[in-house]
Design a protein around this motif. Structure first.
Motif, short mmCIF file in Angstrom:
data_model
loop_
_atom_site.label_atom_id
_atom_site.label_comp_id
_atom_site.label_asym_id
_atom_site.label_seq_id
_atom_site.Cartn_x
_atom_site.Cartn_y
_atom_site.Cartn_z
N ARG A 53 10.14 5.16 -3.82
CA ARG A 53 9.26 4.74 -4.92
C ARG A 53 8.00 4.06 -4.38
N TRP A 54 8.16 3.22 -3.37
CA TRP A 54 7.00 2.54 -2.80
C TRP A 54 6.01 3.55 -2.19
N ASP B 134 4.77 6.06 -5.33
CA ASP B 134 4.12 5.39 -6.45
C ASP B 134 3.63 4.01 -6.02
#
Length: 194
Positions: free
Chosen positions: A61-62, A65
């Motif tokens: 996710r990091w 996004d």
């Protein structure tokens, strides 16, 4: 103060390289975010990671996004020792809730890396990055009993400005670093040959 070089998403100091996270960093990241000693100071912003699969999902996710604040220097970095290429920690510049107007400067090191001044060096590098990209001030928020976090903020040169429950619905100590308080001349815009 050590010179700081910023080239794209990479921030370099004498001993550290702050670079984008990679999927292969998951095991090292788990040493940070799976540590009860570290995670207890991060909740509710980030819960303790319970295993490699969970850490991989968070890293994914990091990476896919990243924090986006148009025109502002938000981001997450892996902190790597230049000499050994070992991952030492994590650094962030993120919007503080609830409004996202204030930017939080944060850093976490693996417990095995504590006591070497790396948090101070990484904090300076992140502050340089924020100020070189137009910010006038950044904040660190520290739980009242987190003496290690408060000491690190002070070593960076941050000023204690009081306590508040404005952020995260918790009573927190607030430290501020203003651009005017930092020797921006230490910022070296030239590439570092490594």
């Amino acid at each position: 103060m050590r010179p700081v070089t910023i080239i794209g998403p990479v921030i370099t100091t004498a001993r550290l390289r702050l670079r984008p996270w990679r999927p292969e960093d998951a095991a090292d990241a788990l040493e940070i975010y799976g540590s009860a000693e570290i995670a207890r100071w991060l909740t509710p912003a980030l819960e303790r990671m319970e295993g490699l699969d969970q850490m991989r999902a968070v890293l994914s996710r990091w990476i896919t996004d990243p924090p986006s604040l148009p025109g502002r220097p938000a981001g997450r970095w892996a902190i790597e020792e230049i000499e050994t290429a070992r991952l030492a920690g994590s650094g962030q510049i993120l919007p503080l809730p609830p409004s996202g107007v204030d930017l939080e400067l944060g850093y976490q090191l693996k417990p095995s890396m504590w006591g070497r001044g790396l948090a101070t060096e990484a904090g300076h590098a992140l502050a340089h990055h924020a100020f070189a990209h137009g910010e006038e001030e950044v904040f660190a928020v520290v739980r009242p009993h987190n003496s290690r976090g408060a000491r690190a903020a002070r070593r960076i040169g941050m000023e204690w400005v009081g306590e508040t429950d404005k952020y995260y619905d918790l009573r927190l100590q607030v430290f501020r670093y203003r651009k005017a308080d930092l020797d921006i001349s230490a910022l070296d815009p030239r590439p570092v040959e490594r």
